[in-house]
Design a protein around this motif. Structure first.
Motif, short mmCIF file in Angstrom:
data_model
loop_
_atom_site.label_atom_id
_atom_site.label_comp_id
_atom_site.label_asym_id
_atom_site.label_seq_id
_atom_site.Cartn_x
_atom_site.Cartn_y
_atom_site.Cartn_z
N PHE A 42 0.90 -1.41 -0.38
CA PHE A 42 0.34 -0.28 0.03
C PHE A 42 0.72 0.54 0.18
N ILE A 43 2.10 0.87 1.00
CA ILE A 43 3.16 2.05 0.78
C ILE A 43 3.54 2.30 -1.18
N GLY A 44 3.50 1.79 -0.92
CA GLY A 44 4.16 1.63 -2.65
C GLY A 44 3.07 2.16 -3.66
N MET A 45 2.27 1.78 -3.74
CA MET A 45 0.66 2.98 -4.06
C MET A 45 0.62 3.63 -4.60
N VAL A 46 0.83 4.81 -2.26
CA VAL A 46 0.50 5.32 -2.31
C VAL A 46 1.69 7.12 -3.25
N VAL A 49 1.93 7.41 -6.92
CA VAL A 49 0.80 8.49 -6.64
C VAL A 49 0.96 9.80 -6.64
N PRO A 50 1.31 10.48 -7.69
CA PRO A 50 1.82 12.15 -7.48
C PRO A 50 0.60 12.96 -6.84
N GLY A 51 0.96 13.77 -5.50
CA GLY A 51 -0.08 14.50 -4.86
C GLY A 51 -0.80 14.03 -4.74
N ASP A 57 -8.34 6.46 -8.18
CA ASP A 57 -6.83 5.60 -7.39
C ASP A 57 -7.68 4.71 -6.91
N TRP A 58 -7.62 5.63 -5.05
CA TRP A 58 -8.88 4.95 -3.92
C TRP A 58 -9.27 3.30 -4.87
N GLY A 59 -10.04 3.49 -5.35
CA GLY A 59 -10.49 2.33 -5.75
C GLY A 59 -9.50 1.55 -6.12
N ARG A 60 -8.50 1.38 -6.77
CA ARG A 60 -7.32 0.85 -7.59
C ARG A 60 -6.51 0.25 -6.22
N TRP A 173 3.50 -0.21 -6.76
CA TRP A 173 3.98 0.77 -7.73
C TRP A 173 3.15 0.35 -8.58
N ALA A 174 3.77 -1.07 -9.72
CA ALA A 174 3.31 -1.42 -10.73
C ALA A 174 1.45 -1.55 -10.76
N ALA A 175 0.95 -1.41 -9.44
CA ALA A 175 0.09 -2.04 -9.04
C ALA A 175 -0.70 -0.09 -10.12
N MET A 176 -0.07 0.65 -9.55
CA MET A 176 -0.31 2.19 -10.06
C MET A 176 0.30 2.43 -11.26
N THR A 177 1.23 2.15 -11.81
CA THR A 177 1.88 2.62 -12.91
C THR A 177 2.23 1.91 -13.79
N GLY A 178 2.46 1.13 -13.04
CA GLY A 178 1.98 -0.03 -14.59
C GLY A 178 3.68 -0.67 -14.82
N GLN A 179 4.59 -0.09 -14.33
CA GLN A 179 5.62 -0.60 -14.01
C GLN A 179 6.67 0.02 -13.23
N VAL A 180 8.00 -0.46 -13.14
CA VAL A 180 8.38 -0.41 -11.95
C VAL A 180 9.49 0.77 -11.75
N GLY A 181 9.52 1.84 -11.22
CA GLY A 181 10.56 1.88 -11.62
C GLY A 181 11.66 2.21 -10.15
#
Length: 307
Positions: A42-46, A49-51, A57-60, A173-181
């Motif tokens: 969850f921390i990776g997800m948040v 997400v910028p801002g 986003d929350w649903g995802r 991170w991948a869940a929200m961006t579709g990539q690994v930063g």
């Protein structure tokens, strides 16, 4: 945490009730471990997400957390099934329903399979394919490579196998961006470095359990003193690793302050453990390691919104 586990043990031990059967299946998921996994994801997800996240986003995030929870729980259940004979010889794990023979092999395997299939479907259909494949790779890394290959063969099992345990922020991170930063990889590195001193602190005061189970954990193969040295050295390396998000511009001074204070605390426990060992101190070190990681990631989250 101890109270929750005690209540779960009591529920598991109550024969013939629906609550007992539910508790047996729930116990297979190693709920406290999975909660920490989902928290780190969850921390990776948040952070990805910028801002401030919007409703979409929350649903995802919630959907991804559900999928990751299910697959992680499936891996834990599979681990309990595979290690049932080992668990039965260890005081810490002898209460698990698979170790006590209260759940058949087929039921435990079916339960794990259903959870994994449900989680995989959620991730594929409602998140993205990259998160699905990374999560399944993590499942294989923990449930198969670590459990079946590394754990019974080498005292470095937790170091090598720690890669699968360090994946949750990458999944998020991948869940929200579709990539690994690169930011996700820094979070991966922190958990990867955190895992050995965390687990070896536990192994120190549970050494007889592991010896009785025939597992080559570091205190069993290399002794107490060597393991304590490794714990301390890893806390030093971890201290440096935890500064990287600030160095890379991923976080600000609030996180830096938290990382320094928490890192010094963990190093302090490692040094005390090295100088004057006791089971009680090893237990405190293990518990502090959980606090360390939780507060460190919480600080990252708060810093993200204050920056």
């Amino acid at each position: 945490m101890q109270a929750d586990i005690s209540q779960l043990k009591d529920a598991v031990a109550t024969p013939g009730s629906a609550v007992s059967r539910w508790a047996q299946y729930y116990a297979l998921t190693k709920p406290k471990v999975v909660q920490l996994i989902v928290f780190c994801a969850f921390i990776g997800m948040v952070l990805a997400v910028p801002g401030v996240p919007g409703w979409q986003d929350w649903g995802r995030m919630l959907t991804a957390c559900a999928g990751i929870w299910l697959v992680a729980a499936a891996a834990a259940a599979f681990n309990c099934l595979v290690e049932r004979s080992i668990d039965a010889r260890m005081k810490r794990t002898a209460w698990r329903p698979t170790a006590r023979g209260e759940l058949s092999h087929s039921r435990a395997l079916l339960f794990s399979g259903v959870l994994c299939a449900a989680g995989a479907a959620i991730l594929l259909l409602a998140v993205n394919a990259l998160t699905l494949w990374l999560t399944l790779a993590t499942f294989v890394g923990y449930a198969v490579i670590y459990t079946l290959v590394l754990k019974p063969l080498t005292p470095q099992n937790i170091v090598i196998g720690g890669a699968s345990g360090a994946m949750p922020p990458v999944l998020g991170w991948a869940a929200m961006t579709g990539q690994v930063g690169h930011e996700a990889l820094l979070l991966f590195l922190i958990i990867f470095l955190w895992t050995p001193p965390h687990f070896w602190a536990l192994a120190l005061y549970r050494a007889e359990d592991y010896r009785r189970a025939g597992l080559p954990m570091l205190p069993v193969t290399h002794g107490n003193a060597f393991t304590r040295l490794q714990v301390f050295l890893y806390t030093l390396v971890l201290f440096a690793g935890c500064l990287l998000p600030f160095v890379a511009g991923m976080s600000g001074y609030l996180y830096l302050f938290a990382a320094v204070i928490l890192g010094l605390g963990f190093c302090g426990y490692g040094w005390a453990l090295l100088r004057n060992y006791s089971d009680a101190l090893a237990r405190k070190t293990f518990r502090f390691s959980l606090v360390h990681l939780s507060l460190l990631f919480a600080a990252l989250l708060v810093d993200h919104y204050l920056a």
